[in-house]
Enzyme design. Structure first.
Site, PDB file in Angstrom:
ATOM      1  N   LEU A  18       0.671  -1.082  -0.184  1.00 52.12           N
ATOM      2  CA  LEU A  18       0.095   0.028   0.129  1.00 52.12           C
ATOM      3  C   LEU A  18       0.835   1.182   0.048  1.00 52.12           C
ATOM      4  CD1 LEU A  18      -2.709  -1.255   2.511  1.00 52.12           C
ATOM      5  CD2 LEU A  18      -3.068  -0.766   0.141  1.00 52.12           C
ATOM      6  N   ASP A  61      15.268   2.795   8.004  1.00 50.92           N
ATOM      7  CA  ASP A  61      14.669   1.845   8.628  1.00 50.92           C
ATOM      8  C   ASP A  61      14.149   2.689   9.896  1.00 50.92           C
ATOM      9  OD1 ASP A  61      14.346  -0.149  10.807  1.00 50.92           O
ATOM     10  OD2 ASP A  61      16.165  -0.817  10.751  1.00 50.92           O
ATOM     11  N   ASN A  88       3.395   4.268   7.168  1.00 53.25           N
ATOM     12  CA  ASN A  88       2.851   3.175   6.780  1.00 53.25           C
ATOM     13  C   ASN A  88       3.700   1.867   7.027  1.00 53.25           C
ATOM     14  OD1 ASN A  88       1.442   1.384   4.701  1.00 53.25           O
ATOM     15  ND2 ASN A  88       3.534   1.499   3.800  1.00 53.25           N
ATOM     16  N   LYS A 121       6.722  11.430  15.820  1.00 59.62           N
ATOM     17  CA  LYS A 121       7.764  12.569  16.474  1.00 59.62           C
ATOM     18  C   LYS A 121       8.144  13.518  15.411  1.00 59.62           C
ATOM     19  CE  LYS A 121       8.500  10.199  21.053  1.00 59.62           C
ATOM     20  NZ  LYS A 121       9.764   9.790  21.921  1.00 59.62           N
ATOM     21  N   SER A 143      -2.871   2.056  10.588  1.00 56.95           N
ATOM     22  CA  SER A 143      -3.121   0.840  11.560  1.00 56.95           C
ATOM     23  C   SER A 143      -3.898  -0.157  10.690  1.00 56.95           C
ATOM     24  CB  SER A 143      -4.230   1.386  12.766  1.00 56.95           C
ATOM     25  OG  SER A 143      -4.179   0.391  13.575  1.00 56.95           O
ATOM     26  N   TYR A 157       0.701  -8.656  15.784  1.00 56.13           N
ATOM     27  CA  TYR A 157       0.162  -7.687  14.963  1.00 56.13           C
ATOM     28  C   TYR A 157      -0.826  -6.877  15.617  1.00 56.13           C
ATOM     29  CZ  TYR A 157      -0.985  -5.685  10.458  1.00 56.13           C
ATOM     30  OH  TYR A 157      -1.608  -4.852   9.608  1.00 56.13           O
ATOM     31  N   LYS A 161      -1.005  -2.650  16.424  1.00 57.58           N
ATOM     32  CA  LYS A 161      -2.047  -1.666  15.741  1.00 57.58           C
ATOM     33  C   LYS A 161      -2.849  -1.359  16.861  1.00 57.58           C
ATOM     34  CE  LYS A 161      -0.243  -2.232  11.770  1.00 57.58           C
ATOM     35  NZ  LYS A 161       0.380  -1.328  10.943  1.00 57.58           N
TER      36      LYS A 161
END
Length: 285
Positions: A18, A61, A88, A121, A143, A157, A161
């Site tokens: 995505l 990263d 993402n 941040k 999310s 996972y 989220k």
């Protein structure tokens, strides 16, 4: 003469899926994209297709705060500002909670939550201190509806989220409206991408071998048979459009599967509240 002013996007996790799809749409629409990925070579085709004043490709990263800070610094050095951040980058790994190796569980949280926090941040600092006062920016937090509804075989996972949603809700409540920073948490259902074909599993826990156990059925059938998949391109277009809504929602559910599952959870939660509401009577001092 056109009055179109391109937005500058910074997107993490653009090597595939995505993140890549949204980057392509933004470029096609005339926007500017800072595309970041652990493997920047995966974006060579975009670099050849678009000029340097339209795309900047950076190695990143998100679990490394210094790399995140450097990426934002380079993006603003080249383009002067960032208007939209699509947070993402992330990955999943299948296992029963009892079967998940601790190092893999921690790696999921490290990328999906703490990596997203690192990007958040820097996004806030950039929107508030680099962009002109009051211009602000859009922070799109990727999310999943698995962050609203716990899914079998995806415990960590989902945990990552859920954590991102909780942190983002709190953040939205903390921001000074004068900064004009808009936060939207994107919570999609199952979208066709490389996720299913590249998903990995831990060895099955022996206590869960019964074929009636949800995780056993998932392992046997695979994600392809158990999910209703949506087109990645059309889904990415929805993510792109939400960045231009003047008063965007805090929660943006995408897909009827995500909406239906969330409504079922809300109904179940309401039932539990109603059933035990009386237990809270007389607790106040």
């Amino acid at each position: 003469m056109s009055s179109f002013t391109p937005k500058v996007w910074l997107i993490t996790g653009t090597s595939a899926g995505l993140g890549r799809a949204v980057a392509e749409i933004a470029l096609e629409k005339g926007d500017i994209v800072v595309a970041t990925a652990r493997r920047p070579s995966s974006l060579d085709d975009l670099a050849h297709r678009y000029p340097k004043d339209r795309i900047l490709i950076l190695s990143l990263d998100v679990t490394q705060p210094d790399q995140v800070a450097n990426a934002f610094a380079e993006a603003t050095r080249v383009f002067g500002r960032i208007d939209v951040v699509l947070n993402n980058a992330g990955f999943g790994h299948g296992a029963e909670l009892e079967a998940m190796e601790e190092d893999k569980a921690r790696a999921i949280l490290e990328t999906n939550f703490w990596g997203a926090v690192n990007v958040t941040k820097e996004s806030l600092r950039c929107f508030r201190e680099t962009n002109p006062p009051g211009v602000g920016g859009r922070l799109l937090q990727m999310s999943s509806y698995a962050g609203l509804v716990g899914l079998p075989a995806l415990s960590f996972y989902s945990a990552s989220k859920f954590a991102l949603i909780g942190a983002s809700e709190t953040l939205a409540a903390e921001l000074d409206p004068a900064w004009n920073i808009k936060v939207t948490i994107i919570e999609p259902g199952w979208i066709r991408s490389e996720w299913a074909s590249k998903s990995t599993w831990s060895p099955e826990h022996p206590a869960y071998k019964n074929s009636n156990v949800p995780t056993a059925r998932i392992r046997s059938a695979g994600w392809d048979k158990l999910a209703t998949w949506k087109d990645s391109r059309r889904s990415a277009e929805a993510f792109y459009r939400i960045a231009s809504v003047p008063n965007p929602p805090l929660h943006f559910l995408v897909g009827k599967d995500a909406i239906e599952a969330t409504r079922k959870k809300i109904a179940a939660l309401s039932t539990d509240i109603d059933a035990y509401e009386m237990w809270s009577e007389g607790l106040e001092e």
